[in-house]
Design a protein around this motif. Sequence first.
Motif, PDB file in Angstrom:
ATOM      1  N   GLN A   6       0.901  -1.335   0.034  1.00  0.00           N
ATOM      2  CA  GLN A   6       0.057   0.256   0.006  1.00  0.00           C
ATOM      3  C   GLN A   6       0.704   1.174  -0.030  1.00  0.00           C
ATOM      4  O   GLN A   6       0.438   2.333  -0.332  1.00  0.00           O
ATOM      5  CB  GLN A   6      -0.805   0.204   1.303  1.00  0.00           C
ATOM      6  CG  GLN A   6      -0.317  -0.198   2.569  1.00  0.00           C
ATOM      7  CD  GLN A   6       0.313   0.766   3.175  1.00  0.00           C
ATOM      8  OE1 GLN A   6      -0.194   2.031   3.054  1.00  0.00           O
ATOM      9  NE2 GLN A   6       1.461   0.599   3.975  1.00  0.00           N
ATOM     10  N   GLY A  21      -0.807  -6.597  -5.547  1.00  0.00           N
ATOM     11  CA  GLY A  21      -1.833  -5.759  -5.570  1.00  0.00           C
ATOM     12  C   GLY A  21      -3.118  -6.179  -4.650  1.00  0.00           C
ATOM     13  O   GLY A  21      -2.541  -6.662  -3.429  1.00  0.00           O
ATOM     14  N   ALA A  22      -4.309  -6.119  -4.950  1.00  0.00           N
ATOM     15  CA  ALA A  22      -5.156  -6.482  -4.086  1.00  0.00           C
ATOM     16  C   ALA A  22      -5.193  -7.880  -3.356  1.00  0.00           C
ATOM     17  O   ALA A  22      -5.418  -8.074  -2.168  1.00  0.00           O
ATOM     18  CB  ALA A  22      -6.745  -6.224  -4.749  1.00  0.00           C
ATOM     19  N   GLU A  23      -4.956  -8.815  -4.136  1.00  0.00           N
ATOM     20  CA  GLU A  23      -4.951 -10.134  -3.547  1.00  0.00           C
ATOM     21  C   GLU A  23      -4.013 -10.292  -2.466  1.00  0.00           C
ATOM     22  O   GLU A  23      -4.167 -11.131  -1.365  1.00  0.00           O
ATOM     23  CB  GLU A  23      -4.785 -11.197  -4.692  1.00  0.00           C
ATOM     24  CG  GLU A  23      -5.856 -11.250  -5.732  1.00  0.00           C
ATOM     25  CD  GLU A  23      -6.062 -12.267  -6.736  1.00  0.00           C
ATOM     26  OE1 GLU A  23      -4.524 -12.995  -6.573  1.00  0.00           O
ATOM     27  OE2 GLU A  23      -6.703 -12.630  -7.586  1.00  0.00           O
ATOM     28  N   LEU A  25      -2.578  -7.885  -0.744  1.00  0.00           N
ATOM     29  CA  LEU A  25      -3.159  -7.249   0.522  1.00  0.00           C
ATOM     30  C   LEU A  25      -4.013  -7.919   1.668  1.00  0.00           C
ATOM     31  O   LEU A  25      -4.105  -8.129   2.604  1.00  0.00           O
ATOM     32  CB  LEU A  25      -3.705  -5.907   0.311  1.00  0.00           C
ATOM     33  CG  LEU A  25      -2.910  -4.532  -0.042  1.00  0.00           C
ATOM     34  CD1 LEU A  25      -3.539  -3.550  -0.811  1.00  0.00           C
ATOM     35  CD2 LEU A  25      -2.058  -4.093   1.203  1.00  0.00           C
ATOM     36  N   VAL A  26      -5.092  -8.558   0.740  1.00  0.00           N
ATOM     37  CA  VAL A  26      -6.184  -9.381   1.352  1.00  0.00           C
ATOM     38  C   VAL A  26      -5.440 -10.482   2.130  1.00  0.00           C
ATOM     39  O   VAL A  26      -5.659 -10.961   3.253  1.00  0.00           O
ATOM     40  CB  VAL A  26      -7.101  -9.890   0.489  1.00  0.00           C
ATOM     41  CG1 VAL A  26      -7.985 -10.928   1.270  1.00  0.00           C
ATOM     42  CG2 VAL A  26      -7.948  -8.792   0.040  1.00  0.00           C
ATOM     43  N   TYR A  61      -1.617   3.993  -1.453  1.00  0.00           N
ATOM     44  CA  TYR A  61      -3.009   3.628  -1.385  1.00  0.00           C
ATOM     45  C   TYR A  61      -4.111   4.471  -0.600  1.00  0.00           C
ATOM     46  O   TYR A  61      -3.340   4.973   0.546  1.00  0.00           O
ATOM     47  CB  TYR A  61      -3.499   2.283  -0.943  1.00  0.00           C
ATOM     48  CG  TYR A  61      -3.013   1.339  -1.900  1.00  0.00           C
ATOM     49  CD1 TYR A  61      -1.780   1.275  -2.598  1.00  0.00           C
ATOM     50  CD2 TYR A  61      -3.776   0.128  -2.304  1.00  0.00           C
ATOM     51  CE1 TYR A  61      -1.600   0.313  -3.981  1.00  0.00           C
ATOM     52  CE2 TYR A  61      -3.494  -0.988  -3.026  1.00  0.00           C
ATOM     53  CZ  TYR A  61      -2.393  -0.922  -4.074  1.00  0.00           C
ATOM     54  OH  TYR A  61      -2.114  -1.812  -4.897  1.00  0.00           O
ATOM     55  N   THR A  66      -8.556   1.575   1.523  1.00  0.00           N
ATOM     56  CA  THR A  66      -7.994   0.123   1.738  1.00  0.00           C
ATOM     57  C   THR A  66      -8.488  -0.306   2.939  1.00  0.00           C
ATOM     58  O   THR A  66      -8.654  -1.551   3.156  1.00  0.00           O
ATOM     59  CB  THR A  66      -6.326   0.538   1.768  1.00  0.00           C
ATOM     60  OG1 THR A  66      -6.047   1.208   0.604  1.00  0.00           O
ATOM     61  CG2 THR A  66      -5.457  -0.595   1.792  1.00  0.00           C
ATOM     62  N   PHE A  69     -11.831  -1.934   2.743  1.00  0.00           N
ATOM     63  CA  PHE A  69     -11.781  -3.049   1.911  1.00  0.00           C
ATOM     64  C   PHE A  69     -11.234  -4.106   2.544  1.00  0.00           C
ATOM     65  O   PHE A  69     -11.733  -5.278   2.647  1.00  0.00           O
ATOM     66  CB  PHE A  69     -10.627  -2.571   0.673  1.00  0.00           C
ATOM     67  CG  PHE A  69     -10.294  -3.894  -0.070  1.00  0.00           C
ATOM     68  CD1 PHE A  69     -11.342  -4.585  -1.022  1.00  0.00           C
ATOM     69  CD2 PHE A  69      -9.253  -4.488  -0.159  1.00  0.00           C
ATOM     70  CE1 PHE A  69     -10.922  -5.767  -1.660  1.00  0.00           C
ATOM     71  CE2 PHE A  69      -8.776  -5.603  -0.922  1.00  0.00           C
ATOM     72  CZ  PHE A  69      -9.573  -6.018  -1.784  1.00  0.00           C
TER      73      PHE A  69
END
Length: 303
Positions: A6, A21-23, A25-26, A61, A66, A69
């Motif tokens: 981020q 990316g997003a995956e 971070l999750v 980010y 963030t 999410f």
Amino acid sequence: MQLPVQSQSAIYTEPWEAEAGAEDLVAVARAADLHGFDYIACCEHVAIPRRLAAAMSTVWYDPVATLSFLAAATQRVRLLSHVAVVGLRHPLATAKQYATLDHLSGGRLILGVGAGHVREEFDVLGADFAGRGAVLDETVDALKAALGEEEFPEFAGERFRFSGLGQRPRPAQTPRPPIWVGGSSPAAVRRAAVRGDGWLPQGDPRDRLPGQIEKLRALREAAGVEEPFTVGAIAEPLYVGTPGWDTGRHTLSGAPEALAESLRAYAAMGVRQLQVRFRSRGRDELLDQMAAFATGVAPLLED
């Protein structure tokens, strides 16, 4: 822990984060949730000028987006803005965003705030860069009112005034979410001591922390502040075990017992929350490091 991906300052980012990316971070947020980490953190910059882009990068980010999410992908871990530059906007706008985040997450917000340091951000948004310290002082006071239990909060300061304006949803936490103040300058330490619920130092080395903590205590005592207060610190980069690759000369590595012995020195200084960052060459290695820390090191740090 501060989340990877981020923000990608050259000071601390790992090469693999550039393509993440997003995956990712999750996955990291869920690992923090699973392994009992207290919070995950996301920091703020709105826009980076070209003169700073090589060192800071332009990857920052938005913290509210963030953390919201990631709130939906987790159940327990708290959500920290480390730090939000709240002087860039009106405190009612900030209160609306973060009250909503606290409400939607079931009361997991910690609002970390700081003065900021990039003049161009302030200039383009019409904010006061030269007076940002005084603006932040008043903004923290205004946020305490705006994030409290009153649907129609009231505040009257030199720069901001509001009354008769209702905001819902209210934060889930009562009487309000905690506000931790970031920064290590004399002004930031004073602000944290007399206005904050906690302190987020910015890179103070170990030998400087005891003096800073003593200043915090003296300032709070002089101001007659008796409410609970959380003293934080940021540990050196960590690697649990023997890395087998160059993790840098400032990294603490080794067996869990050795790492725990080293980190316990922070508690002896009066630190009550410790932010950690793990060296890694990819997401899987980072997740392995988080698990190793949670199972091998963290239990040795408990009171």
